[in-house]
Write a protein that holds these residues in place. Structure first.
Motif, mmCIF file in Angstrom:
data_model
loop_
_atom_site.group_PDB
_atom_site.id
_atom_site.type_symbol
_atom_site.label_atom_id
_atom_site.label_comp_id
_atom_site.label_asym_id
_atom_site.label_seq_id
_atom_site.Cartn_x
_atom_site.Cartn_y
_atom_site.Cartn_z
ATOM 1 N N VAL A 137 0.269 -1.383 0.138
ATOM 2 C CA VAL A 137 -0.212 0.417 0.404
ATOM 3 C C VAL A 137 0.422 1.589 0.024
ATOM 4 N N ALA A 138 1.572 0.705 0.564
ATOM 5 C CA ALA A 138 2.778 2.297 0.771
ATOM 6 C C ALA A 138 3.631 2.665 -0.443
ATOM 7 N N GLN A 139 4.732 1.651 -1.041
ATOM 8 C CA GLN A 139 4.833 1.395 -2.111
ATOM 9 C C GLN A 139 3.881 1.933 -3.269
ATOM 10 N N LEU A 140 2.289 2.038 -3.078
ATOM 11 C CA LEU A 140 1.353 2.381 -4.249
ATOM 12 C C LEU A 140 1.525 3.291 -3.989
ATOM 13 N N ARG A 141 0.500 3.884 -2.844
ATOM 14 C CA ARG A 141 1.414 5.130 -2.513
ATOM 15 C C ARG A 141 1.760 6.394 -2.919
ATOM 16 N N ARG A 142 3.290 5.798 -3.122
ATOM 17 C CA ARG A 142 4.260 6.189 -3.819
ATOM 18 C C ARG A 142 4.283 6.605 -5.489
ATOM 19 N N GLN A 143 3.829 5.608 -5.957
ATOM 20 C CA GLN A 143 3.818 5.323 -7.450
ATOM 21 C C GLN A 143 2.280 5.621 -7.679
ATOM 22 N N PHE A 144 1.548 6.277 -7.064
ATOM 23 C CA PHE A 144 -0.004 6.648 -7.512
ATOM 24 C C PHE A 144 -0.624 7.758 -6.383
ATOM 25 N N PRO A 145 -0.140 9.284 -6.388
ATOM 26 C CA PRO A 145 -0.533 9.617 -4.224
ATOM 27 C C PRO A 145 -1.527 10.345 -5.083
ATOM 28 N N GLN A 146 -1.294 10.188 -6.223
ATOM 29 C CA GLN A 146 -3.246 10.765 -5.984
ATOM 30 C C GLN A 146 -4.775 10.024 -6.177
ATOM 31 N N VAL A 147 -4.310 8.120 -5.657
ATOM 32 C CA VAL A 147 -5.055 7.163 -5.422
ATOM 33 C C VAL A 147 -5.068 7.596 -3.948
ATOM 34 N N GLN A 148 -6.693 7.236 -3.482
ATOM 35 C CA GLN A 148 -7.505 7.437 -1.941
ATOM 36 C C GLN A 148 -7.526 5.421 -2.252
ATOM 37 N N VAL A 149 -6.427 5.688 -1.038
ATOM 38 C CA VAL A 149 -6.688 3.883 -0.642
ATOM 39 C C VAL A 149 -7.688 3.717 0.684
ATOM 40 N N SER A 150 -9.010 3.204 0.916
ATOM 41 C CA SER A 150 -9.772 2.138 1.579
ATOM 42 C C SER A 150 -9.196 1.017 2.236
ATOM 43 N N LEU A 151 -8.995 0.580 3.058
ATOM 44 C CA LEU A 151 -8.682 -1.372 3.252
ATOM 45 C C LEU A 151 -10.118 -0.847 4.465
ATOM 46 N N HIS A 152 -11.339 -2.302 3.764
ATOM 47 C CA HIS A 152 -12.447 -2.694 4.092
ATOM 48 C C HIS A 152 -11.925 -4.254 5.250
ATOM 49 N N GLN A 153 -12.106 -4.214 6.450
ATOM 50 C CA GLN A 153 -11.185 -5.824 6.774
ATOM 51 C C GLN A 153 -12.863 -6.989 7.531
ATOM 52 N N GLY A 154 -12.798 -8.134 7.365
ATOM 53 C CA GLY A 154 -14.157 -8.596 8.092
ATOM 54 C C GLY A 154 -13.736 -10.019 7.021
ATOM 55 N N ASN A 155 -14.000 -10.739 7.378
ATOM 56 C CA ASN A 155 -13.706 -12.161 7.591
ATOM 57 C C ASN A 155 -14.017 -12.918 5.963
ATOM 58 N N PRO A 156 -13.099 -13.813 5.790
ATOM 59 C CA PRO A 156 -13.369 -14.038 4.462
ATOM 60 C C PRO A 156 -14.714 -14.013 3.205
ATOM 61 N N GLU A 157 -15.528 -14.675 3.747
ATOM 62 C CA GLU A 157 -17.495 -14.509 3.502
ATOM 63 C C GLU A 157 -17.175 -13.258 3.378
ATOM 64 N N GLN A 158 -16.677 -11.977 4.384
ATOM 65 C CA GLN A 158 -17.655 -11.096 4.140
ATOM 66 C C GLN A 158 -16.484 -9.580 3.071
ATOM 67 N N VAL A 159 -15.548 -11.006 2.701
ATOM 68 C CA VAL A 159 -15.000 -9.797 1.433
ATOM 69 C C VAL A 159 -15.140 -10.098 0.539
ATOM 70 N N ALA A 160 -15.261 -11.357 0.079
ATOM 71 C CA ALA A 160 -16.133 -11.958 -0.932
ATOM 72 C C ALA A 160 -17.624 -10.963 -1.345
ATOM 73 N N ARG A 161 -18.033 -11.141 0.150
ATOM 74 C CA ARG A 161 -19.780 -10.023 -0.455
ATOM 75 C C ARG A 161 -19.547 -9.007 -1.044
ATOM 76 N N MET A 162 -18.181 -7.911 -0.795
ATOM 77 C CA MET A 162 -17.573 -6.755 -0.666
ATOM 78 C C MET A 162 -17.167 -6.569 -2.422
ATOM 79 N N LEU A 163 -16.786 -7.208 -2.335
ATOM 80 C CA LEU A 163 -16.284 -7.543 -3.846
ATOM 81 C C LEU A 163 -17.705 -7.767 -4.980
#
Length: 314
Positions: free
Chosen positions: A112-138
């Motif tokens: 994530v830190a490397q991505l921000r250095r490459q793309f400083p105008q990208v806003q990163v949002s982390l969503h945490q959950g269990n694996p099934e919740q991860v799938a549902r968010m996608l």
């Protein structure tokens, strides 16, 4: 027919066929929603919903086919919007990542830190959950990319690719007898009070299956979703811990806890990166996937998303 009608039908299904809730969610009136759905049904010549009076009761068989087509149409509409954003803002935008706590805490910080250095105008949002919740968010398009160990490969509407392999490790106080054992056995572990992950997190199912296969009953005294929490209770003498190896990689040598690999008893786990099938990915999403693993690249992802490939060997 129009996109508003499609949205009304989709939202009605999401709201368990409650038109009042559907109207609230779409900031419109209930009669307006009902009229739009009826007009669509008249134009198609089929009933999408069966009714009891004015209430929707269930989705009809032809309605199920209509819903599938609407899903495809709305997905492509979203892709068109993203294409426009991609070409108007090459290096800027919002990037949502859905993942488990362990991945967010121990795996993602560097990329994530490397991505921000490459793309400083990208806003990163982390969503945490269990694996099934991860799938549902996608699937709900809350997230652009998902990363987890369990469950992701079980959803047909997700494209998943192996990212990296990892094993569990035993963590014990330095003075514990098992600290002197290079390859602890299942039998030795079964004799100890164990502190490990909740059953839906971080490869716990593999641990349970290994004990069951040997007809052993592990003494799980505490379950958690956070590796740091597990290590804290190990330090308090509550038991010995089983955590993901990435949770101990940065621990200083000679510390108060000793780690021993457990791949020989529990096997190895595969973390998978996932995307919604048919999704349009922006340049920085491809770049981030490449940062996660040197086996992932734009060409491979494009082939997988187009249906030409769905997996590859680690």
């Amino acid at each position: 027919m129009n996109l508003h009608q499609f949205k009304f039908v989709q939202e009605a299904v999401r709201r368990n066929l409650n038109l009042t809730e559907t109207a609230k969610a779409l900031f419109t009136s209930q009669p307006g929603v009902s009229k739009a759905i009826l007009e669509l049904e008249e134009e198609l010549g089929v009933d999408i919903f069966s009714r009891h009076g004015k209430r929707l009761r269930r989705v009809t068989e032809p309605g199920l086919q209509v819903l599938k087509s609407i899903e495809i149409i709305m997905r492509e509409v979203n892709n068109l919007k993203r294409i426009g954003e991609e070409y108007s803002k090459q290096d800027a935008g919002k990037f949502s990542i859905a993942t488990t706590h362990t991945q967010a805490r121990y795996v993602l910080p560097a990329p994530v830190a490397q991505l921000r250095r490459q793309f400083p105008q990208v806003q990163v949002s982390l969503h945490q959950g269990n694996p099934e919740q991860v799938a549902r968010m996608l699937l709900d398009e809350t997230a652009d990319l998902g990363l987890a160990t369990e469950s992701l490969a079980e959803f047909e509407d997700l494209v998943t690719l192996p990212c990296y392999e990892w094993q569990h490790v035993l963590v014990v106080p330095a003075q514990h007898p098992l600290a002197q054992v290079e390859r602890p056995s299942l039998e030795q572990l079964a004799q100890e009070p164990l502190i490990s992950y909740h059953p839906s997190f971080t490869g716990r199912t593999r641990i349970d299956k290994a004990f069951a296969a040997r007809r052993l009953s592990p003494n799980i005294v505490l379950e958690a979703i956070d590796s740091d929490v597990i290590k804290t209770y190990v330090r308090l003498g509550m038991g010995v811990g089983i955590v993901a190896e990435m949770a101990v990689r940065d621990d200083p040598p000679g510390g108060d806890l000793v780690a021993r690999p457990l791949g020989h008893v529990f096997g190895f786990n595969t973390a998978r990166v996932a995307f919604k099938r048919g999704a349009f990915l922006r340049n920085y999403v491809y770049a981030f996937a490449e940062l996660l693993s040197d086996r992932l690249n734009r060409s491979l992802l494009q082939r997988a998303l187009s249906g030409e490939a769905s997996d590859y060997d680690l």
